[in-house]
Design an enzyme around this catalytic site. Structure first.
Site, PDB file in Angstrom:
ATOM      1  N   SER A 119      -4.691  -9.707  -3.072  1.00  0.00           N
ATOM      2  CA  SER A 119      -5.227 -10.712  -4.003  1.00  0.00           C
ATOM      3  C   SER A 119      -4.153 -11.682  -4.476  1.00  0.00           C
ATOM      4  O   SER A 119      -4.442 -12.700  -5.103  1.00  0.00           O
ATOM      5  CB  SER A 119      -5.842 -10.015  -5.220  1.00  0.00           C
ATOM      6  OG  SER A 119      -4.849  -9.221  -5.881  1.00  0.00           O
TER       7      SER A 119
ATOM      8  N   ASN B  15       0.827  -1.204   0.000  1.00  0.00           N
ATOM      9  CA  ASN B  15       0.000   0.000   0.000  1.00  0.00           C
ATOM     10  C   ASN B  15       0.860   1.253   0.000  1.00  0.00           C
ATOM     11  O   ASN B  15       1.964   1.263   0.559  1.00  0.00           O
ATOM     12  CB  ASN B  15      -0.933   0.018   1.218  1.00  0.00           C
ATOM     13  CG  ASN B  15      -1.873  -1.177   1.226  1.00  0.00           C
ATOM     14  OD1 ASN B  15      -2.095  -1.809   0.186  1.00  0.00           O
ATOM     15  ND2 ASN B  15      -2.377  -1.524   2.397  1.00  0.00           N
TER      16      ASN B  15
ATOM     17  N   HIS C  14       6.021  -0.516  -2.642  1.00  0.00           N
ATOM     18  CA  HIS C  14       5.483   0.165  -3.828  1.00  0.00           C
ATOM     19  C   HIS C  14       5.526   1.677  -3.677  1.00  0.00           C
ATOM     20  O   HIS C  14       4.870   2.399  -4.438  1.00  0.00           O
ATOM     21  CB  HIS C  14       4.042  -0.282  -4.100  1.00  0.00           C
ATOM     22  CG  HIS C  14       3.974  -1.694  -4.606  1.00  0.00           C
ATOM     23  ND1 HIS C  14       2.795  -2.394  -4.654  1.00  0.00           N
ATOM     24  CD2 HIS C  14       4.917  -2.538  -5.062  1.00  0.00           C
ATOM     25  CE1 HIS C  14       3.021  -3.605  -5.137  1.00  0.00           C
ATOM     26  NE2 HIS C  14       4.306  -3.729  -5.379  1.00  0.00           N
TER      27      HIS C  14
HETATM   28  N1  APR Z   1     -10.504  -6.958   4.663  1.00  0.00           N
HETATM   29  C1  APR Z   1      -9.519  -7.764   4.175  1.00  0.00           C
HETATM   30  N2  APR Z   1      -9.319  -8.002   2.852  1.00  0.00           N
HETATM   31  C2  APR Z   1     -10.163  -7.394   1.989  1.00  0.00           C
HETATM   32  C3  APR Z   1     -11.211  -6.541   2.419  1.00  0.00           C
HETATM   33  C4  APR Z   1     -11.353  -6.332   3.821  1.00  0.00           C
HETATM   34  N3  APR Z   1     -12.336  -5.542   4.303  1.00  0.00           N
HETATM   35  N4  APR Z   1     -11.882  -6.103   1.311  1.00  0.00           N
HETATM   36  C5  APR Z   1     -11.256  -6.656   0.250  1.00  0.00           C
HETATM   37  N5  APR Z   1     -10.240  -7.441   0.656  1.00  0.00           N
HETATM   38  C6  APR Z   1      -9.305  -8.225  -0.152  1.00  0.00           C
HETATM   39  C7  APR Z   1      -9.851  -8.695  -1.470  1.00  0.00           C
HETATM   40  O1  APR Z   1     -10.545  -9.923  -1.309  1.00  0.00           O
HETATM   41  C8  APR Z   1      -8.552  -8.905  -2.264  1.00  0.00           C
HETATM   42  O2  APR Z   1      -8.025 -10.202  -2.022  1.00  0.00           O
HETATM   43  O3  APR Z   1      -8.214  -7.389  -0.467  1.00  0.00           O
HETATM   44  C9  APR Z   1      -7.617  -7.850  -1.685  1.00  0.00           C
HETATM   45  C10 APR Z   1      -7.438  -6.656  -2.592  1.00  0.00           C
HETATM   46  O4  APR Z   1      -6.803  -7.101  -3.765  1.00  0.00           O
HETATM   47  P1  APR Z   1      -6.292  -5.999  -4.812  1.00  0.00           P
HETATM   48  O5  APR Z   1      -7.372  -5.019  -5.062  1.00  0.00           O
HETATM   49  O6  APR Z   1      -5.695  -6.751  -5.961  1.00  0.00           O
HETATM   50  O7  APR Z   1      -5.141  -5.210  -4.026  1.00  0.00           O
HETATM   51  P2  APR Z   1      -3.652  -5.666  -3.789  1.00  0.00           P
HETATM   52  O8  APR Z   1      -3.541  -7.152  -3.656  1.00  0.00           O
HETATM   53  O9  APR Z   1      -3.117  -4.842  -2.669  1.00  0.00           O
HETATM   54  O10 APR Z   1      -2.941  -5.217  -5.166  1.00  0.00           O
HETATM   55  C11 APR Z   1      -1.540  -5.431  -5.258  1.00  0.00           C
HETATM   56  O11 APR Z   1      -1.505  -4.262  -7.371  1.00  0.00           O
HETATM   57  O12 APR Z   1      -2.282  -2.524  -8.631  1.00  0.00           O
HETATM   58  C12 APR Z   1      -1.211  -2.974  -7.900  1.00  0.00           C
HETATM   59  O13 APR Z   1       0.399  -1.645  -6.837  1.00  0.00           O
HETATM   60  C13 APR Z   1      -0.926  -2.066  -6.745  1.00  0.00           C
HETATM   61  O14 APR Z   1      -0.171  -2.631  -4.524  1.00  0.00           O
HETATM   62  C14 APR Z   1      -1.132  -2.944  -5.529  1.00  0.00           C
HETATM   63  C15 APR Z   1      -0.928  -4.328  -6.082  1.00  0.00           C
END
Ligand code: APR
Length: 225
Positions: A173, A88, A105
């Site tokens: 994710s 994040n 990041h």
């Molecule tokens: N509590 C916990 N997890 C949650 C919640 C919640 N309230 N709401 C959503 N999630 C989960 C979703 O199920 C998903 O698995 O958070 C995850 C979010 O996934 P992404 O949107 O893909 O975010 P992230 O994994 O941080 O992305 C990784 O991708 O775009 C790039 O640089 C950006 O750091 C980012 C990286």
């Protein structure tokens, strides 16, 4: 016990900052090619700054949630050696009291000169024409690692993964590398692995704690201190 924790957008979702790939995520509303690549910045730096200025404003008006608080409490307890790595770019871990947060990041709160590489604290609203305080070139960009760029602090992160007893992924994710591969590196080094997420992401973790981070993370931390 040495614990490496990796957080993703899900840990800040309940603070109102949204995620990237959920149904109303950022990448469903913006083309990441336009706002999260060096090429996009070269094409339209003003659009990129508008995107990050909006995310910075959201971040400044958001507050840490119980998940950020619980992770800070775990670190402060000194009961374990806790390494906190985050994908994040918000500063909610720091505002909850976490220290030595490894922002692989980058950070919304930092600016970077695309000319000389200098970094400094970002103003609330950034403008690409703003001169670099070090070399004066008007090449200011957010200090964010974009797609196609090398994440920060990888040597430190890989060392910690190779020497930890437990790797925990929270609210991510598991779709973006190298972070998505951390669970395999930790397991190959003999660590146990835990995923905390509303649903399994298929990363092959040893155990899964389901639920929103604001509930599942404090519950997990209570088992450690
Ligand atoms: N509590 C916990 N997890 C949650 C919640 C919640 N309230 N709401 C959503 N999630 C989960 C979703 O199920 C998903 O698995 O958070 C995850 C979010 O996934 P992404 O949107 O893909 O975010 P992230 O994994 O941080 O992305 C990784 O991708 O775009 C790039 O640089 C950006 O750091 C980012 C990286």
């Amino acid at each position: 016990m040495k614990i490496v924790i990796l957080t993703g957008a899900g840990v800040s979702a309940e603070s109102g900052l949204g995620t990237f790939r959920d149904e109303d995520g950022l990448w469903t509303r913006y083309d990441l090619e336009d706002v999260a690549t060096p090429q996009g910045f070269g094409r339209d730096p003003a659009l990129v700054h508008d995107f990050y200025n909006a995310r910075r404003q959201n971040c400044l008006s958001a507050a840490p949630n119980a998940a950020h608080d619980a992770l800070a409490k775990l670190q402060k307890s000194k009961r374990h050696d806790v390494i906190l790595v985050t994908q994040n770019v918000d500063d909610l871990h720091e505002r909850a009291g976490s220290r030595a947060v490894i922002h692989m990041h980058g950070s919304l709160m930092r600016a970077l000169c695309a000319g000389c590489g200098a970094t400094w604290d970002a103003p609330p609203v950034m403008d690409h024409a703003a001169p670099c305080p070090n070399c004066t070139a008007p090449k200011t960009r957010p200090d964010i690692v974009w797609f196609g760029e090398i994440p920060y602090h990888m040597d430190q992160i890989l060392h910690d993964l190779a020497t930890c007893d437990l790797f925990v992924a929270i609210g991510t994710s598991g779709t973006v590398y190298p972070a998505a591969g951390f669970v395999d590196i930790a397991q190959d080094a003999g660590a146990k692995t835990l995923e905390i997420n509303p649903e399994p992401t298929g990363g092959g973790f040893d155990t899964l704690r389901t639920g929103p981070a604001s509930q599942a993370v404090p519950d997990w931390v209570e088992t450690l201190i």
